[in-house]
Design a protein around this motif. Structure first.
Motif, PDB file in Angstrom:
ATOM      1  N   GLU A 127       0.831  -1.211   0.000  1.00  0.00           N
ATOM      2  CA  GLU A 127       0.000   0.000   0.000  1.00  0.00           C
ATOM      3  C   GLU A 127       0.864   1.259   0.000  1.00  0.00           C
ATOM      4  O   GLU A 127       0.664   2.183   0.789  1.00  0.00           O
ATOM      5  N   ALA A 128       1.846   1.279  -0.893  1.00  0.00           N
ATOM      6  CA  ALA A 128       2.745   2.435  -1.007  1.00  0.00           C
ATOM      7  C   ALA A 128       1.971   3.665  -1.466  1.00  0.00           C
ATOM      8  O   ALA A 128       1.014   3.559  -2.234  1.00  0.00           O
ATOM      9  N   ASP A 129       2.382   4.834  -0.978  1.00  0.00           N
ATOM     10  CA  ASP A 129       1.757   6.106  -1.381  1.00  0.00           C
ATOM     11  C   ASP A 129       2.496   6.721  -2.563  1.00  0.00           C
ATOM     12  O   ASP A 129       1.992   7.625  -3.219  1.00  0.00           O
ATOM     13  N   LEU A 130       3.743   6.278  -2.776  1.00  0.00           N
ATOM     14  CA  LEU A 130       4.576   6.867  -3.824  1.00  0.00           C
ATOM     15  C   LEU A 130       5.645   5.856  -4.215  1.00  0.00           C
ATOM     16  O   LEU A 130       6.192   5.164  -3.358  1.00  0.00           O
ATOM     17  N   ILE A 131       5.921   5.778  -5.525  1.00  0.00           N
ATOM     18  CA  ILE A 131       7.057   4.988  -6.002  1.00  0.00           C
ATOM     19  C   ILE A 131       8.090   5.977  -6.527  1.00  0.00           C
ATOM     20  O   ILE A 131       7.754   6.882  -7.286  1.00  0.00           O
ATOM     21  N   VAL A 132       9.346   5.813  -6.087  1.00  0.00           N
ATOM     22  CA  VAL A 132      10.424   6.648  -6.601  1.00  0.00           C
ATOM     23  C   VAL A 132      11.373   5.729  -7.361  1.00  0.00           C
ATOM     24  O   VAL A 132      11.823   4.710  -6.838  1.00  0.00           O
ATOM     25  N   ILE A 133      11.639   6.080  -8.620  1.00  0.00           N
ATOM     26  CA  ILE A 133      12.444   5.222  -9.482  1.00  0.00           C
ATOM     27  C   ILE A 133      13.330   6.080 -10.383  1.00  0.00           C
ATOM     28  O   ILE A 133      12.949   7.191 -10.757  1.00  0.00           O
ATOM     29  N   MET A 145      14.984  -2.184 -26.145  1.00  0.00           N
ATOM     30  CA  MET A 145      14.159  -3.189 -26.809  1.00  0.00           C
ATOM     31  C   MET A 145      12.871  -3.479 -26.040  1.00  0.00           C
ATOM     32  O   MET A 145      11.845  -3.753 -26.622  1.00  0.00           O
ATOM     33  N   LEU A 146      12.947  -3.418 -24.731  1.00  0.00           N
ATOM     34  CA  LEU A 146      11.812  -3.846 -23.907  1.00  0.00           C
ATOM     35  C   LEU A 146      10.937  -2.701 -23.416  1.00  0.00           C
ATOM     36  O   LEU A 146       9.923  -2.929 -22.793  1.00  0.00           O
ATOM     37  N   GLY A 147      11.347  -1.470 -23.683  1.00  0.00           N
ATOM     38  CA  GLY A 147      10.605  -0.340 -23.113  1.00  0.00           C
ATOM     39  C   GLY A 147      11.133  -0.105 -21.712  1.00  0.00           C
ATOM     40  O   GLY A 147      11.513  -1.036 -21.022  1.00  0.00           O
ATOM     41  N   SER A 148      11.200   1.118 -21.318  1.00  0.00           N
ATOM     42  CA  SER A 148      11.814   1.448 -20.045  1.00  0.00           C
ATOM     43  C   SER A 148      10.982   0.960 -18.864  1.00  0.00           C
ATOM     44  O   SER A 148       9.760   1.050 -18.854  1.00  0.00           O
ATOM     45  N   VAL A 149      11.677   0.439 -17.861  1.00  0.00           N
ATOM     46  CA  VAL A 149      11.027  -0.048 -16.641  1.00  0.00           C
ATOM     47  C   VAL A 149      10.238   1.095 -15.988  1.00  0.00           C
ATOM     48  O   VAL A 149       9.087   0.914 -15.586  1.00  0.00           O
ATOM     49  N   GLN A 151       8.886   3.703 -17.323  1.00  0.00           N
ATOM     50  CA  GLN A 151       7.656   3.994 -18.078  1.00  0.00           C
ATOM     51  C   GLN A 151       6.564   2.984 -17.753  1.00  0.00           C
ATOM     52  O   GLN A 151       5.416   3.342 -17.548  1.00  0.00           O
ATOM     53  N   LYS A 152       6.950   1.703 -17.734  1.00  0.00           N
ATOM     54  CA  LYS A 152       5.964   0.650 -17.433  1.00  0.00           C
ATOM     55  C   LYS A 152       5.402   0.814 -16.032  1.00  0.00           C
ATOM     56  O   LYS A 152       4.200   0.668 -15.817  1.00  0.00           O
ATOM     57  N   VAL A 153       6.301   1.131 -15.072  1.00  0.00           N
ATOM     58  CA  VAL A 153       5.845   1.323 -13.686  1.00  0.00           C
ATOM     59  C   VAL A 153       4.858   2.486 -13.635  1.00  0.00           C
ATOM     60  O   VAL A 153       3.793   2.382 -13.022  1.00  0.00           O
ATOM     61  N   ALA A 154       5.202   3.594 -14.306  1.00  0.00           N
ATOM     62  CA  ALA A 154       4.324   4.769 -14.309  1.00  0.00           C
ATOM     63  C   ALA A 154       2.944   4.437 -14.885  1.00  0.00           C
ATOM     64  O   ALA A 154       1.928   4.907 -14.379  1.00  0.00           O
ATOM     65  N   GLN A 155       2.906   3.615 -15.926  1.00  0.00           N
ATOM     66  CA  GLN A 155       1.626   3.257 -16.545  1.00  0.00           C
ATOM     67  C   GLN A 155       0.784   2.351 -15.658  1.00  0.00           C
ATOM     68  O   GLN A 155      -0.431   2.449 -15.642  1.00  0.00           O
ATOM     69  N   PRO A 160       1.057   7.519  -7.216  1.00  0.00           N
ATOM     70  CA  PRO A 160       1.925   8.394  -7.985  1.00  0.00           C
ATOM     71  C   PRO A 160       3.342   7.825  -8.111  1.00  0.00           C
ATOM     72  O   PRO A 160       3.807   7.111  -7.206  1.00  0.00           O
ATOM     73  N   VAL A 161       3.992   8.151  -9.222  1.00  0.00           N
ATOM     74  CA  VAL A 161       5.356   7.683  -9.476  1.00  0.00           C
ATOM     75  C   VAL A 161       6.234   8.902  -9.724  1.00  0.00           C
ATOM     76  O   VAL A 161       5.900   9.759 -10.547  1.00  0.00           O
ATOM     77  N   LEU A 162       7.351   8.969  -9.017  1.00  0.00           N
ATOM     78  CA  LEU A 162       8.314  10.034  -9.246  1.00  0.00           C
ATOM     79  C   LEU A 162       9.505   9.414  -9.974  1.00  0.00           C
ATOM     80  O   LEU A 162      10.159   8.523  -9.462  1.00  0.00           O
ATOM     81  N   ILE A 163       9.715   9.874 -11.215  1.00  0.00           N
ATOM     82  CA  ILE A 163      10.834   9.359 -12.003  1.00  0.00           C
ATOM     83  C   ILE A 163      11.964  10.372 -11.918  1.00  0.00           C
ATOM     84  O   ILE A 163      11.811  11.532 -12.297  1.00  0.00           O
TER      85      ILE A 163
END
Length: 165
Positions: A127-133, A145-149, A151-155, A160-163
């Motif tokens: 139950e994280a409130d934020l992912i920081v990557i 080739m695989l698409g950025s990790v 980007q996938k996490v954000a989708q 919320p995701v902080l890149i």
């Protein structure tokens, strides 16, 4: 926005180091806890060649002057993943100790599999409130080739995701 649980993806890359610093600042501001995650890729998923290792200390040079080369050890499947996982655990333990000494409340996980999926699953579970990557990990050309990790996490993320770059 107040954050209580911040999930940080970490792989020792420059961007993940920056992400970790950013997460620590946010954790201090919000009195939040950090959940550190490292995902080891499933070993040899992208290659049909098993990794070949010459066992240490088993080669000997005979009188004829040629090396007695031992037969290579094929590492495949879970075996390789276990080695990766224990390296990941050592890395995470190091970071965890540093954060602990800084007074940050920190949990950690080392997982094996697809990084984006594992990070998102853990965010749901904890139950994280934020992912920081970090915007770029260590994967180099595979990422292209695989698409950025990140980007996938954000989708796919439930929060919320902080890149960080």
């Amino acid at each position: 926005m107040m954050y209580n649980k911040i999930l940080v993806a970490y792989d020792r890359s420059e961007d993940s180091e920056k992400a970790l610093h950013q997460a620590v600042k946010l954790a201090e501001l919000n009195h939040a806890s950090i959940h550190l995650v490292h995902v080891s890729k499933e070993s040899h998923k992208f290659s049909n060649q098993p990794e070949i290792r010459i066992p240490y200390g088993t080669g000997s040079i005979g009188n004829e002057g040629h090396a007695g080369v031992p037969s290579p050890v094929h590492e495949s499947g879970r075996d390789g993943a276990l080695i990766e996982k224990s390296e990941g655990e050592a890395m995470v333990r190091e970071v965890k100790e540093t954060l602990y000494h800084m007074g940050v409340n920190v949990d950690s996980d080392v997982r094996v599999g697809d990084p984006a999926k594992e990070i998102v699953d853990l965010a749901v579970m904890t139950e994280a409130d934020l992912i920081v990557i970090g915007s770029r990990g260590l994967s180099g050309i595979k990422k292209w080739m695989l698409g950025s990790v990140s980007q996938k996490v954000a989708q796919q993320s439930p929060c919320p995701v902080l890149i960080v770059k």
